[in-house]
Structures are given as C-alpha cells and as structure tokens.
Design a protein around this motif. Structure first.
Motif, PDB file in Angstrom:
ATOM      1  N   THR A 188      49.240   4.369 -33.764  1.00  0.00           N
ATOM      2  CA  THR A 188      49.217   3.700 -32.468  1.00  0.00           C
ATOM      3  C   THR A 188      49.478   2.206 -32.641  1.00  0.00           C
ATOM      4  O   THR A 188      48.831   1.544 -33.448  1.00  0.00           O
ATOM      5  CB  THR A 188      47.847   3.903 -31.787  1.00  0.00           C
ATOM      6  N   TYR A 189      50.447   1.687 -31.872  1.00  0.00           N
ATOM      7  CA  TYR A 189      50.776   0.264 -31.980  1.00  0.00           C
ATOM      8  C   TYR A 189      50.445  -0.509 -30.705  1.00  0.00           C
ATOM      9  O   TYR A 189      50.600  -1.734 -30.653  1.00  0.00           O
ATOM     10  CB  TYR A 189      52.250   0.067 -32.356  1.00  0.00           C
ATOM     11  N   PHE A 190      49.982   0.216 -29.665  1.00  0.00           N
ATOM     12  CA  PHE A 190      49.600  -0.453 -28.420  1.00  0.00           C
ATOM     13  C   PHE A 190      48.590   0.436 -27.692  1.00  0.00           C
ATOM     14  O   PHE A 190      48.684   1.659 -27.739  1.00  0.00           O
ATOM     15  CB  PHE A 190      50.825  -0.686 -27.533  1.00  0.00           C
ATOM     16  N   PHE A 191      47.644  -0.204 -27.015  1.00  0.00           N
ATOM     17  CA  PHE A 191      46.545   0.520 -26.393  1.00  0.00           C
ATOM     18  C   PHE A 191      46.500   0.205 -24.898  1.00  0.00           C
ATOM     19  O   PHE A 191      46.334  -0.945 -24.505  1.00  0.00           O
ATOM     20  CB  PHE A 191      45.221   0.131 -27.050  1.00  0.00           C
ATOM     21  N   ASP A 192      46.629   1.231 -24.080  1.00  0.00           N
ATOM     22  CA  ASP A 192      46.646   1.025 -22.633  1.00  0.00           C
ATOM     23  C   ASP A 192      45.900   2.166 -21.944  1.00  0.00           C
ATOM     24  O   ASP A 192      45.359   3.070 -22.594  1.00  0.00           O
ATOM     25  CB  ASP A 192      48.093   0.944 -22.136  1.00  0.00           C
ATOM     26  N   GLY A 193      45.892   2.137 -20.622  1.00  0.00           N
ATOM     27  CA  GLY A 193      45.280   3.188 -19.823  1.00  0.00           C
ATOM     28  C   GLY A 193      45.940   3.203 -18.460  1.00  0.00           C
ATOM     29  O   GLY A 193      46.615   2.244 -18.060  1.00  0.00           O
TER      30      GLY A 193
ATOM     31  N   LEU B 210      43.414  -7.630 -25.706  1.00  0.00           N
ATOM     32  CA  LEU B 210      43.559  -6.658 -26.782  1.00  0.00           C
ATOM     33  C   LEU B 210      42.181  -6.085 -27.097  1.00  0.00           C
ATOM     34  O   LEU B 210      41.270  -6.809 -27.494  1.00  0.00           O
ATOM     35  CB  LEU B 210      44.151  -7.339 -28.016  1.00  0.00           C
ATOM     36  N   THR B 211      42.015  -4.783 -26.922  1.00  0.00           N
ATOM     37  CA  THR B 211      40.687  -4.173 -27.028  1.00  0.00           C
ATOM     38  C   THR B 211      40.521  -3.240 -28.229  1.00  0.00           C
ATOM     39  O   THR B 211      39.454  -2.686 -28.432  1.00  0.00           O
ATOM     40  CB  THR B 211      40.375  -3.373 -25.757  1.00  0.00           C
TER      41      THR B 211
END
Length: 278
Positions: free
Chosen positions: A116-121, A270-271
């Motif tokens: 994973t290179y990016f974290f979203d929802g 960034l979480t």
C-alpha cells in the motif's frame, strides 16, 4: 504412430517449460528498454490531472516519476481510466498502474499489487446548505447519489444505502463514466451527493471553493496499491523496494505534502505508514 504422438507431446511440454524458464521478467524488459510504462489517470484531482497550463500533474504522477528515477529509466505515461487500468496491465500495455486503485482481493485474482502506497477512505460530497449531513439523510429524503462505473465506491455506496434500509438503492446510485461527470451531476442538481475516495472528492470540491462539503463517516478503507503483472515477483520486489526507499529517505513525505499537506487546497493528514521491511 503412437510413438510419434508421444514424442510430439513430450517435445511440446519441454518447449513450453523452456519458454517459461527463459521468459523475461517485467523488470528485465524495463531495464533493457530503459522505459517504464505507467498507467496514470487524468481526471483524479489531485492524484493525476491536467492543470490550468495543460500539464499532466499530481501525486500519482510524481510517485511514478520517482519510481522510474530510482530504477534509472525514463517514464512513459499512459492514460488509463477506472475501466481500463486493470486490462492494460493484463494485456502488457503498461508495466504498472499508478491510478488510485484500491487493493481488493477480487482484483488480486486478475493482477498483482505493490504494498500500500496511499491510505484513503470513502465519503460523501454534497452542496453546502443542502440539508444533508449524513448518509441517513440521503435515504430519509429518497435522494440519488453519483459514483463511477467499475469502482469499489459504486459497490460500497449501494451496500451502504441498503444497510440503511433504502429499497431503491440500486436505482439511487447512478454510475457515471468518470469523476468529472459525476461531479457535474452534483453541480447541476441531478444528484444530491457524489461518493468516492475522500481525497478525490476534496480535489473536485476545491474547484468550487466554499460550495461543497464532505459529510458522514468513512464507509470503507481504501488502501491504494500499484497494479502490477501477475506472478512477476522480481518486478514486484523492485517496485516495493523503491516505495520503501522513498519513505525511508523522506522523498515520499515531500511528495505527499506537496499535494495533500496543510498548505494545499486538498489537505488530508497522513494517518498510516508504508509497510517497511528490514
């Protein structure tokens, strides 16, 4: 005759095995050609889009450029959409897809993914003063919402409305060919909300500052992975190592802050941390 047939079968099997044994990995092909073909979106603000100067820019663009730089090759940008990004990887038209793509088990049946290179929802974008403050309001007012075809957001939205008791959930989620069309439907009042990954919604809302707002809770986690050819571990390792090195030396954070930092219209803290291997 039987002996000849048996010999031909054995020869065919041997040839197949030999071809597999000597098949080049994507890594070898890229390094030989000195070109990395990356599938990138053009309407995913601020992930990848055309700015006012008609320049193809964005977070995903910078990530792809940095990966190519670390491999010592030139980046060739190939335009993809939600509908083509997986098939282009499968067909060998691109070497990787850096296209805000959620890593799902179902998609993993077709292609491989990087870490994973990016974290979203996923969230919901509505007009300010619309009276809609939550997903429940969509159902209570029997409103329609927009999403994009062929995405996990489309599925998540229908499931959320059904969970809240909307018997017309399948009809109340209208699927559009791309983000721009979905946002336009919200602007002109055809739908009461637009749902997809929150950072994409922030990007479109920034085009009309003060007119739209994100509401409701996240209804999903959206871990983005770089789409890669199936069963090609040498290439997958090369991409993963590049991402981890970018994180370790601070380059990733610089790129992230450039597009999602507090001084941008798309601020998104960034979480989480990229998976790091010793």
């Amino acid at each position: 005759m039987r002996l000849v047939k048996a010999f031909l079968v054995v020869a065919a099997v041997a040839l197949c095995c030999a071809s597999s044994a000597f098949a080049e990995s994507t890594y070898d092909k890229v390094m030989k050609a000195k070109v990395l073909r990356a599938g990138i979106m053009t309407n995913s603000i601020p992930g990848a889009f055309y700015n006012e100067k008609k320049e193809w820019v964005g977070f995903d663009v910078d990530i792809a450029e940095e990966v190519a730089k670390r491999l010592g090759v030139k980046l060739e940008r190939v335009q993809v959409s939600d509908m083509t990004r997986i098939s282009f990887v499968q067909q060998g038209r691109i070497d990787m897809s850096v296209a805000n793509m959620t890593h799902k088990r179902e998609r993993d049946k077709s292609i491989d993914f990087s870490i994973t290179y990016f974290f979203d929802g996923q969230k919901l974008l509505v007009k300010k003063d619309s009276g809609i403050k939550d997903w429940k309001d969509i159902v209570a007012q029997n409103k329609k919402i927009a999403s994009t075809k062929g995405t996990t957001s489309e599925v998540n939205a229908r499931n959320k409305l059904k969970q809240l008791g909307d018997k017309n959930a399948d009809q109340n989620v209208i699927s559009f060919p791309d983000y721009a069309a979905a946002f336009q439907a919200l602007k002109n009042g055809r739908v009461a909300g637009f749902t997809t990954d929150s950072t994409i919604l922030l990007g479109y809302a920034a085009q009309a500052s003060g007119q739209f707002e994100l509401v409701g809770d996240f209804i999903s986690d959206e871990p983005y992975g770089i789409g890669l050819p199936e069963n090609d571990s040498k290439w997958r390792d090369a991409i993963n190592f590049a991402l981890q090195d970018m994180w370790a030396d601070g380059t990733y954070k610089k790129i992230y802050d450039k597009w999602y930092g507090p001084d941008t219209p798309y601020y998104f803290p960034l979480t989480a941390k990229i998976e790091m291997w010793p």
